[in-house]
Design an enzyme around this catalytic site. Structure first.
Site, PDB file in Angstrom:
ATOM      1  CD  GLU A 117      -2.232  -1.332   2.884  1.00 38.75           C
ATOM      2  OE1 GLU A 117      -2.859  -0.356   3.354  1.00 38.75           O
ATOM      3  OE2 GLU A 117      -1.991  -2.361   3.539  1.00 38.75           O
ATOM      4  CE  LYS A 119       5.673   5.404   6.485  1.00 36.70           C
ATOM      5  NZ  LYS A 119       5.447   6.846   6.738  1.00 36.70           N
ATOM      6  CG  ASP A 121       4.480  12.790   4.623  1.00 34.24           C
ATOM      7  OD1 ASP A 121       4.553  12.406   5.804  1.00 34.24           O
ATOM      8  OD2 ASP A 121       5.205  13.681   4.155  1.00 34.24           O
ATOM      9  CE  LYS A 316       9.669   7.020   5.585  1.00 40.03           C
ATOM     10  NZ  LYS A 316       9.682   7.843   6.798  1.00 40.03           N
ATOM     11  CB  CYS A 405       5.932  48.570  -5.819  1.00 44.45           C
ATOM     12  SG  CYS A 405       5.266  47.350  -6.963  1.00 44.45           S
ATOM     13  CB  CYS A 408       3.561  50.528  -9.559  1.00 42.31           C
ATOM     14  SG  CYS A 408       3.352  50.393  -7.769  1.00 42.31           S
ATOM     15  CB  CYS A 423       2.846  47.304  -3.637  1.00 38.21           C
ATOM     16  SG  CYS A 423       2.437  48.708  -4.720  1.00 38.21           S
ATOM     17  CB  CYS A 428       0.316  48.183  -8.129  1.00 41.27           C
ATOM     18  SG  CYS A 428       1.712  47.101  -8.515  1.00 41.27           S
TER      19      CYS A 428
END
Length: 536
Positions: A117, A119, A121, A316, A405, A408, A423, A428
């Site tokens: 099967e 595994k 996480d 694993k 920014c 802009c 910003c 923008c």
């Protein structure tokens, strides 16, 4: 004379509604085969909730409306498992899995069948049922004592609140498995966190664990968690692990379809290698494969060592990593104005994929890891999907977000208590582009990618989403990459999105703090836009 409509007994109607809703939930959350639209499901659910509010005497603990109790808990009670939830020993390479096979055959002989099967996480969970009803859900804890998380686990739609027990099971039995966070849902949650100016979650596994242990069950309900179940205690009619999985499936639990019975360790190794190649196709993270001696008689003969079974092992996958150099740290502007630092690295292959960019999320994360231009860094793909800097050879904090920014030139500020820098220029260009792209993606308007939207913005055709619905075929056909037919197709696709579900429309607007889950809750409560307008 008009024939009077026969009144429906509320007690009968609630049972009919519960049966329908359970069937539709099972089809959607367990089988991944929806039978009705979201709006049809919502209508039935709201009808059931209305009847139960009018007739509290008809409310039952296993009703679909009772998944979220709304009752907060200030602690998680300790509970003892029916039998210990054991941990598995690990094998990381072919030599170790062959050694496991040799030990097994040395104890029970050469005629061995393995059940393999994937595994998952995630977070191990135990569900206790009494006379077919969910009584308790608990975390693994130390294997003997776990924490009672029933109120939260009830909100996970693939967990049945009531089942028809398989023949041969006692009145009280446990079902065990894994709670996990689907990758798409995890990424969606992180987008919502970024939009709210909050720190991103690190990985799906830890976030799933934290979601199950929330004080408020409503938070868990909004996280869109999923389950796979794989253990039945006692086994009832089952005589093998393969029987257990089929029995759980027949009882309505969600069982992973990617499983196989294998007659030799060579087949186990081949199957393991197959999923190492294919794991990126999955909607969840795996970190290997669980290999079990299939027959219960042989499991009993093999027994246990310390807190691990001798008849099972986790085969694993070793995480793939690579070392490279940071060439630049650039900042990108999202639809809410949040600046996200991205490390541009010298191209390197990790897990078969060429990595050039690694998102760092915020200034704090850059400095916690000590990343800077010229740093030698080790990269892996979190969950074998998302590139992540896991270590820096000679870390050096001190990197700063720009005060202006990069798109802009507007002012960049950090608004306490949020961790993100933003910003604050509402005009923008980067924010406008990202808002339009978000709208198009949520509304499922194919063909409105960044290249097309950039042209529409530059030509002054579109400034906000409403402009899309005033756009003509003649305007589209002038864009680079469009001809008569493709222009008409785009206009038609935009027109087809004029009557979306309410939740989709709310989510598409990009309202701060309103992600997909919040939009769905609002739509379920208000049903249409007019009551929602009146409420605000």
């Amino acid at each position: 004379m008009t024939k009077r409509k026969k009144a429906i007994d509320p007690a009968v109607r609630v049972e009919d509604l519960r049966e329908l809703i359970r069937r539709y939930e099972h089809a959607y959350y367990v089988l991944d085969q929806p039978e009705v639209s979201d709006s049809e499901y919502d209508t039935l659910f709201l009808e059931l909730r209305r009847i139960e509010e009018e007739r509290p005497d008809l409310v039952s603990s296993d009703s679909p409306t009772q998944r979220v109790s709304g009752e907060a808990s200030d602690q998680f009670a300790k509970v003892r498992h029916r039998s210990p939830m054991l941990s598995l020993q690990n094998a990381f390479d072919e030599a170790e899995i062959r050694a496991f096979d040799k030990r097994v055959r040395g104890a029970v002989g050469d005629k061995v069948v393995y059940c393999a099967e994937l595994k998952i996480d995630g977070l191990a969970i135990s569900l206790t049922y009494g006379k077919g009803r969910l009584q308790r859900a608990a975390t693994r804890g130390d294997g003997t004592i776990g924490e009672d998380v029933t109120a939260n686990v009830r909100t996970i739609r693939s967990v049945p609140l009531a089942v028809s027990p398989a023949k041969g099971l006692p009145d009280v039995f446990e079902v065990r498995g894994e709670v996990y966070f689907p990758i798409a849902g995890f990424e969606r949650l992180n987008r919502e966190m970024e939009a709210a100016g909050k720190a991103r979650f690190v990985n799906p596994r830890n976030t799933a664990a934290g979601s199950v242990r929330q004080i408020d069950p409503n938070v868990t309900a909004g996280r869109d968690l999923q389950t796979f179940m794989y253990t039945l205690d006692p086994g009832g009619p089952a005589r093998s692990q393969w029987d257990v999985l089929n029995t759980l499936d027949s009882m309505g639990f969600r069982v992973n379809k990617n499983r196989r019975r294998l007659d030799s360790i060579d087949e186990v190794i081949d199957y393991h290698a197959e999923w190492q190649r294919r794991r990126h196709e999955l909607e969840y993270e795996i970190d290997g494969m669980v290999v079990k001696v299939d027959g219960f008689a042989q499991q009993l003969e093999l027994g246990f060592v310390a807190r691990s079974p001798r008849w099972a092992i986790a085969f694993k996958y070793a995480p793939e990593q690579a070392e490279t150099v940071v060439e630049e740290i650039a900042c990108y502007v999202g639809r809410t104005g949040v600046l996200t630092p991205v490390a541009h690295v010298k191209p390197v292959i990790v897990g078969g994929v060429t990595i050039r960019n690694v998102t760092m999320h915020n200034e704090a994360q850059v400095n916690e890891k000590g990343v800077y231009v010229g740093a030698r860094v080790v990269i892996h793909r979190a969950g074998d999907v998302i590139p992540e800097i896991v270590s820096v050879k000679k870390p050096k904090p001190g990197w700063k977000m720009p005060t202006r920014c990069p798109v802009c030139g507007g002012e960049v500020v950090r608004e306490e208590p949020y961790i993100a820098h933003r910003c604050i220029n509402p005009f923008c260009g980067a924010q406008r582009l990202e808002r339009l792209r978000h709208f198009a993606a949520v509304m499922d308007i194919e063909g409105l990618g960044y290249a097309t939207l950039t042209q529409l913005i530059d030509r002054g055709v579109v400034e906000d989403p409403s402009d899309l619905y005033r756009m003509s075929k003649d305007q589209v056909i002038q864009l680079e990459g469009f001809a008569d037919r493709s222009a008409q197709n785009l206009v038609d696709r935009i027109a087809a999105s004029r009557q979306p579900d309410l939740w989709r429309f709310l989510f598409a607007l990009g309202i701060p703090q309103v992600g997909e889950a919040t939009a769905q809750l609002l739509a379920a409560d208000f049903s249409s836009i007019d009551p929602l307008r009146a409420a605000t």
